[in-house]
Scaffold this active site. Structure first.
Site, PDB file in Angstrom:
ATOM      1  N   ARG A  86      -4.095  13.223  -1.361  1.00 31.31           N
ATOM      2  CA  ARG A  86      -3.466  14.266  -0.429  1.00 31.31           C
ATOM      3  C   ARG A  86      -2.399  14.798  -0.355  1.00 31.31           C
ATOM      4  O   ARG A  86      -1.978  15.056   1.069  1.00 31.31           O
ATOM      5  CB  ARG A  86      -3.569  13.105   0.306  1.00 31.31           C
ATOM      6  CG  ARG A  86      -4.507  12.267   1.789  1.00 31.31           C
ATOM      7  CD  ARG A  86      -4.524  11.358   2.450  1.00 31.31           C
ATOM      8  NE  ARG A  86      -4.435  10.084   1.908  1.00 31.31           N
ATOM      9  CZ  ARG A  86      -4.063   8.219   2.179  1.00 31.31           C
ATOM     10  NH1 ARG A  86      -3.488   9.159   3.363  1.00 31.31           N
ATOM     11  NH2 ARG A  86      -4.426   7.568   1.082  1.00 31.31           N
ATOM     12  N   LYS A 113      34.399  31.043 -12.767  1.00 32.17           N
ATOM     13  CA  LYS A 113      34.014  30.148 -13.104  1.00 32.17           C
ATOM     14  C   LYS A 113      34.723  29.975 -15.372  1.00 32.17           C
ATOM     15  O   LYS A 113      35.430  30.995 -15.568  1.00 32.17           O
ATOM     16  CB  LYS A 113      32.542  31.157 -14.275  1.00 32.17           C
ATOM     17  CG  LYS A 113      31.833  30.087 -15.001  1.00 32.17           C
ATOM     18  CD  LYS A 113      31.131  31.303 -16.021  1.00 32.17           C
ATOM     19  CE  LYS A 113      31.881  31.665 -16.985  1.00 32.17           C
ATOM     20  NZ  LYS A 113      31.592  32.044 -18.453  1.00 32.17           N
ATOM     21  N   GLU A 154      -9.904  -5.949   1.623  1.00 32.29           N
ATOM     22  CA  GLU A 154      -9.300  -5.013   1.687  1.00 32.29           C
ATOM     23  C   GLU A 154      -9.990  -4.346   3.605  1.00 32.29           C
ATOM     24  O   GLU A 154     -10.566  -4.874   3.496  1.00 32.29           O
ATOM     25  CB  GLU A 154     -10.285  -4.185   0.131  1.00 32.29           C
ATOM     26  CG  GLU A 154      -8.936  -4.734  -0.606  1.00 32.29           C
ATOM     27  CD  GLU A 154      -7.315  -4.577  -0.193  1.00 32.29           C
ATOM     28  OE1 GLU A 154      -7.526  -3.146  -0.803  1.00 32.29           O
ATOM     29  OE2 GLU A 154      -6.753  -5.100  -0.948  1.00 32.29           O
ATOM     30  N   LEU A 174       3.275   0.160 -10.888  1.00 32.69           N
ATOM     31  CA  LEU A 174       1.774   1.346 -10.561  1.00 32.69           C
ATOM     32  C   LEU A 174       1.655   1.844 -10.124  1.00 32.69           C
ATOM     33  O   LEU A 174       2.350   2.194  -9.379  1.00 32.69           O
ATOM     34  CB  LEU A 174       0.905   0.282 -10.189  1.00 32.69           C
ATOM     35  CG  LEU A 174       0.443  -1.276 -10.396  1.00 32.69           C
ATOM     36  CD1 LEU A 174      -0.199  -2.285  -9.177  1.00 32.69           C
ATOM     37  CD2 LEU A 174      -0.089  -1.345 -11.598  1.00 32.69           C
TER      38      LEU A 174
HETATM   39  C1  UD1 Z   1      -3.552  -2.010  -2.149  1.00 33.61           C
HETATM   40  C2  UD1 Z   1      -3.877  -2.710  -1.779  1.00 33.61           C
HETATM   41  C3  UD1 Z   1      -3.971  -2.963  -0.388  1.00 33.61           C
HETATM   42  C4  UD1 Z   1      -2.620  -3.205   0.606  1.00 33.61           C
HETATM   43  C5  UD1 Z   1      -1.936  -1.338  -0.110  1.00 33.61           C
HETATM   44  C6  UD1 Z   1      -0.287  -1.546  -0.038  1.00 33.61           C
HETATM   45  C7  UD1 Z   1      -5.350  -3.449  -3.969  1.00 33.61           C
HETATM   46  C8  UD1 Z   1      -6.301  -3.817  -3.924  1.00 33.61           C
HETATM   47  N1  UD1 Z   1      -4.924  -3.341  -2.159  1.00 33.61           N
HETATM   48  O1  UD1 Z   1      -3.770  -0.710  -1.708  1.00 33.61           O
HETATM   49  O2  UD1 Z   1      -3.937  -4.717  -0.471  1.00 33.61           O
HETATM   50  O3  UD1 Z   1      -2.530  -3.490   1.353  1.00 33.61           O
HETATM   51  O4  UD1 Z   1      -2.312  -1.496  -1.643  1.00 33.61           O
HETATM   52  O5  UD1 Z   1       0.167  -0.025   0.124  1.00 33.61           O
HETATM   53  O6  UD1 Z   1      -4.463  -3.866  -4.242  1.00 33.61           O
HETATM   54  N2  UD1 Z   1      -2.542   2.594  -8.536  1.00 33.61           N
HETATM   55  C9  UD1 Z   1      -3.205   2.626 -10.409  1.00 33.61           C
HETATM   56  N3  UD1 Z   1      -4.261   2.677 -10.868  1.00 33.61           N
HETATM   57  C10 UD1 Z   1      -5.030   2.471  -9.736  1.00 33.61           C
HETATM   58  C11 UD1 Z   1      -5.464   1.994  -9.044  1.00 33.61           C
HETATM   59  C12 UD1 Z   1      -4.236   2.536  -8.470  1.00 33.61           C
HETATM   60  O7  UD1 Z   1      -2.290   2.856 -11.073  1.00 33.61           O
HETATM   61  O8  UD1 Z   1      -6.589   2.246 -10.749  1.00 33.61           O
HETATM   62  C13 UD1 Z   1      -1.611   2.683  -8.125  1.00 33.61           C
HETATM   63  C14 UD1 Z   1      -1.353   3.907  -7.520  1.00 33.61           C
HETATM   64  O9  UD1 Z   1      -1.024   4.902  -7.633  1.00 33.61           O
HETATM   65  C15 UD1 Z   1      -0.630   3.187  -6.197  1.00 33.61           C
HETATM   66  C16 UD1 Z   1      -0.942   1.876  -5.976  1.00 33.61           C
HETATM   67  O10 UD1 Z   1      -1.183   1.369  -7.869  1.00 33.61           O
HETATM   68  O11 UD1 Z   1       1.408   3.270  -6.681  1.00 33.61           O
HETATM   69  C17 UD1 Z   1      -1.021   1.334  -4.824  1.00 33.61           C
HETATM   70  O12 UD1 Z   1      -2.914   2.419  -4.979  1.00 33.61           O
HETATM   71  P1  UD1 Z   1      -3.691   2.469  -3.492  1.00 33.61           P
HETATM   72  O13 UD1 Z   1      -4.478   2.737  -4.662  1.00 33.61           O
HETATM   73  O14 UD1 Z   1      -2.828   3.547  -3.197  1.00 33.61           O
HETATM   74  O15 UD1 Z   1      -4.173   1.361  -3.146  1.00 33.61           O
HETATM   75  P2  UD1 Z   1      -4.725   1.228  -1.731  1.00 33.61           P
HETATM   76  O16 UD1 Z   1      -6.230   1.617  -2.242  1.00 33.61           O
HETATM   77  O17 UD1 Z   1      -4.160   1.271  -0.180  1.00 33.61           O
END
Ligand code: UD1
Ligand code: MG
Length: 456
Positions: free
Chosen positions: A15, A350, A152, A8
């Site tokens: 940030r 070189k 969450e 993902l």
């Molecule tokens: C997610 C988890 C949470 C966990 C945390 C760990 C869910 C709902 N929550 O939270 O339980 O503790 O990660 O870091 O899964 N991403 C996509 N597409 C999207 C959304 C996210 O590709 O639509 C990718 C982001 O780029 C990232 C990863 O998924 O690499 C996690 O996304 P992020 O938004 O950081 O998740 P959290 O809400 O922090």
């Protein structure tokens, strides 16, 4: 059964305060995403898909060398929505491994423990216990300690927020089951997102076991959200690397002042590395070689018992056994130094070959040259290899002696055992064994007086 890895990587990374997508920021000279891809390769993932989104095509074009499927998630509607994009690539028997593109330090050994926990009737979930789980999904277990669901942060009750075991997001799920659960996800939650984490409660409802494992260290599952975390993970990476090199018999004066980038190292025993050394790319160093402080070595093959003194920059070069380089030497691409060669201060080499025992010790530029063995090149020698349009070769045969402050205007050959008088500009080939020089005769003017300041 295939390991079908889904990385993902579509999130925005607000940030980071950057125009570059988060996953292209680098740890140890490599994009975050590439670290995760390398891990997928190390566990022999059969098929790997990267979900990208924020930053658009910049991500797949920058990393076009990766052997993966790229799927765009046009709108980032949550981690569940992200995995839904991969459904057409998931076969029923697949073991689907979910990784995050912004979590670069996960170790193979952790996945080697996680993967066997997954089966047709179990989901494997990587969790970790933190002092403070703020921001993460919490692992909710029943009184018997059996995982029930993930909640969450934004949806959690006060009691759930007190849970310190959190979801790393990394999990392994059977393909057929994952597809049925993904189809049922809803976004009726605080963030109006499709949470991948909701599949845990669905699994439990169907009697599927949730088996958990922990990483070796918490740093392995840390994600990068800002520049501070990027710097922190860089440091963790570098400490781990220094640690394992010292483990294998390398002396590192100060592991806090040693960096490896685009790691592809092969260092023999008793290599000694002084402070502020950067090793980048494919670097091979033979036994007993000493690297002085403030030196950068990129894609180089350094022999054994070589001494590299302080402040050298060496790139795409080969250095023979027993040679001595520096201080303040620059060895540029396509240079090959044989054994026992000496390159001293403020010397730039070189695209040149220098044979055994030759010395170029002070303030010289040697480019596009072939230098024989036991040649001595005096201070301030310059091979004039470029006429403004084309490059030409200088050949200096075995045993030649080039006097100081000489220009060798290429193409030119200095014969075997020839001597060139200091201060010469050599424009045509010089014979073997003879002294050649091009220099005005020295004169002294009788009766000459120094000018004196005029009185006003
Ligand atoms: C997610 C988890 C949470 C966990 C945390 C760990 C869910 C709902 N929550 O939270 O339980 O503790 O990660 O870091 O899964 N991403 C996509 N597409 C999207 C959304 C996210 O590709 O639509 C990718 C982001 O780029 C990232 C990863 O998924 O690499 C996690 O996304 P992020 O938004 O950081 O998740 P959290 O809400 O922090
Ligand atoms: Mg989020």
């Amino acid at each position: 059964m295939r390991i079908n890895t889904v990385i993902l990587a579509a999130g925005k990374g607000t940030r980071m305060r950057s125009n570059i997508p988060k996953i292209l920021h680098e740890v140890a000279g490599m994009p975050l995403l590439q670290h995760v891809h390398m891990l997928a390769c190390r566990i022999n993932s059969d098929i790997t898909t990267i979900i990208y989104g924020h930053g658009g095509n910049l991500v797949p074009t920058t990393l076009s060398n990766l052997n993966v499927n790229w799927i765009e998630q046009k709108e980032q509607l949550g981690t569940g929505h992200a995995v839904q994009q991969v459904v057409p690539m998931i076969e029923d028997n697949d073991r689907v491994l979910i990784l995050y593109g912004d979590v670069p330090l996960l170790e193979k050994s952790t996945l080697d423990r996680l993967l066997p926990l997954q089966s047709d009737n179990s989901v494997a979930l990587l969790t970790v216990v933190l002092d403070d789980g703020t921001g993460y999904g919490r692992i909710v277990r029943n009184t018997d300690g059996v995982v029930q669901k993930i909640v969450e942060e934004k949806d959690a009750t006060a009691k759930e927020k007190a849970i310190t075991e959190i979801n790393t997001g990394i999990m392994v799920v059977n393909g057929a089951r994952l597809k049925t659960w993904l189809a049922r996800l809803e976004n009726s939650n605080a963030q109006k997102e499709y949470y991948l984490t909701d599949i845990i409660a669905m699994a439990v409802a169907e009697g599927i076991d949730i088996k958990t494992a922990h990483p070796n260290t918490n740093a392995e599952v840390l994600g990068v959200n800002n520049k501070q975390q990027l710097a922190y993970l860089e440091r963790v990476y570098q400490s781990n690397k220094a640690e394992s090199l010292m483990e294998s018999g390398i002396t590192i004066r100060d592991p806090l002042r040693f960096d490896v980038r685009k790691e592809n190292l092969s260092l023999d025993r008793d290599v000694e590395i002084d402070i502020n050394v950067i090793l980048e790319g494919k670097v091979t160093i033979g036994k007993g070689t000493k690297i002085g402080p403030n030196t950068i070595i990129t894609d180089a093959d350094i022999g054994s018992n070589v001494t590299i003194l302080a402040n050298c920059v060496i790139e795409n070069a080969k250095i023979g056994n027993g040679s001595r380089i520096g201080p303040f030497a620059r060895i540029r691409p396509e240079t090959e130094l044989a054994e026992q060669v000496q390159i001293g201060n403020f010397v730039e080499i070189k695209k040149s070959k220098v044979a055994q025992g030759s010395k170029i010790n002070h303030l010289s530029y040697i480019g596009d040259s072939v230098v024989g063995s036991n040649v001595n090149i005096g201070a301030g020698t310059i091979t004039c290899n470029y006429d403004g349009a084309n490059k030409f070769q200088t050949t200096i045969e075995d045993g030649a002696f080039i006097g100081s402050d000489t220009q060798l205007v290429a193409p030119v050959t200095i014969g075997k055992n020839a001597t060139i008088g200091a201060g010469s500009t050599i424009t045509s080939n010089t014979p073997e064994g003879k002294l050649t020089l091009s220099r005005n005769k020295q004169v002294s003017i009788e009766g000459w007086k120094r000018p004196k300041k005029k009185r006003s």
